[in-house]
Motif scaffolding. Structure first.
Motif, PDB file in Angstrom:
ATOM      1  N   ALA A  66     -57.017  37.216   9.696  1.00 19.17           N
ATOM      2  CA  ALA A  66     -56.180  35.911   9.968  1.00 19.17           C
ATOM      3  C   ALA A  66     -56.408  35.418  11.292  1.00 19.17           C
ATOM      4  CB  ALA A  66     -54.674  36.243   9.743  1.00 19.17           C
ATOM      5  N   ALA A  67     -56.580  36.181  12.383  1.00 17.48           N
ATOM      6  CA  ALA A  67     -56.953  35.906  13.791  1.00 17.48           C
ATOM      7  C   ALA A  67     -58.140  35.251  13.812  1.00 17.48           C
ATOM      8  CB  ALA A  67     -56.613  36.898  14.750  1.00 17.48           C
ATOM      9  N   GLN A 108     -58.143  31.757  11.895  1.00 18.81           N
ATOM     10  CA  GLN A 108     -57.245  30.935  13.042  1.00 18.81           C
ATOM     11  C   GLN A 108     -58.265  30.296  14.204  1.00 18.81           C
ATOM     12  OE1 GLN A 108     -53.706  32.229  14.748  1.00 18.81           O
ATOM     13  NE2 GLN A 108     -52.966  30.498  15.323  1.00 18.81           N
ATOM     14  N   TYR A 109     -58.942  31.294  14.578  1.00 16.27           N
ATOM     15  CA  TYR A 109     -59.844  30.804  15.846  1.00 16.27           C
ATOM     16  C   TYR A 109     -60.910  29.922  15.333  1.00 16.27           C
ATOM     17  CZ  TYR A 109     -63.066  31.650  19.346  1.00 16.27           C
ATOM     18  OH  TYR A 109     -64.189  31.152  20.680  1.00 16.27           O
ATOM     19  N   LYS A 153     -60.755  27.701  12.868  1.00 18.16           N
ATOM     20  CA  LYS A 153     -60.008  26.557  12.452  1.00 18.16           C
ATOM     21  C   LYS A 153     -59.667  25.842  13.855  1.00 18.16           C
ATOM     22  CE  LYS A 153     -55.782  24.571  10.166  1.00 18.16           C
ATOM     23  NZ  LYS A 153     -54.786  24.963   9.589  1.00 18.16           N
ATOM     24  N   ARG A 154     -59.302  26.622  15.075  1.00 13.85           N
ATOM     25  CA  ARG A 154     -58.995  25.788  16.162  1.00 13.85           C
ATOM     26  C   ARG A 154     -60.465  25.335  16.817  1.00 13.85           C
ATOM     27  NH1 ARG A 154     -56.069  30.297  17.846  1.00 13.85           N
ATOM     28  NH2 ARG A 154     -57.477  30.791  19.393  1.00 13.85           N
TER      29      ARG A 154
END
Length: 182
Positions: A152-153, A156-157, A159-160
């Motif tokens: 998940a991290a 998310q990374y 995506k950012r």
């Protein structure tokens, strides 16, 4: 080859110069380090070692408890206290097994509650050792929880990172303005 150089070979030259890869880093698991991510670095051998070690420790602990119970019998304190001791270790071991097993799949909702159960889990240490033994057949104890958090991290990374338009240092300054110097 050392684990550090193997990690830098996987991540590329930019990560090797800084020492760590950009983005989220996997959380280390006791006895496994971060080998659970790629399941390399003798991961299977470590799982077997954890399973055998926890089973051997549980068996040795049962012998120690047996000697303690025999000491109670020698002291002739009565059958009622002997039954209470056996029930206490049985119940505490069952609770410790359940709490340890749950800890492999999710984080505690309230850490203060886990601190309150620390003494109970210490008394029922055989249950915790057996939870490690049985979980080692499926995965490294706690791997599923850490893998879902890590993936998940990473997502998310990524995506950012994809939302960024480019390197802000490479942008041109508007005419008439000079860039600031430090």
């Amino acid at each position: 080859m050392s684990e550090k150089s193997e990690a830098s070979d996987r991540t590329g030259p930019s990560a090797a110069s800084t020492g760590t890869a950009p983005g989220p880093q996997p959380e280390s698991i006791r006895f496994f380090g971060t080998t659970w991510v790629e399941r390399d670095g003798r991961y299977a051998l470590r799982r077997v070692g954890v399973a055998l070690g926890s089973l051997a420790a549980a068996v040795a602990s049962c012998f120690v408890l047996r000697f303690a119970y025999q000491g109670l019998e020698i002291a002739d304190i009565g059958s009622f206290v002997g039954i209470l001791v056996v029930l206490m270790f049985g119940i505490c071991s069952a609770i410790a097994f359940r709490k340890t097993w749950e800890g492999f799949s999710r984080r505690p909702a309230e850490p203060a509650g886990e601190d309150n159960l620390r003494n109970l889990k210490t008394i029922g240490f055989i249950g915790s050792l057996l939870a490690y033994f049985f979980r080692s057949f499926l995965e490294a104890p706690g791997e599923k929880l850490r893998r879902t958090e890590y993936e998940a991290a990473v997502a998310q990374y990524a995506k950012r990172r994809s939302a960024r338009t480019g390197n802000p240092a490479g942008r041109k300054t508007p005419k008439g303005r000079k860039p600031r110097r430090k």
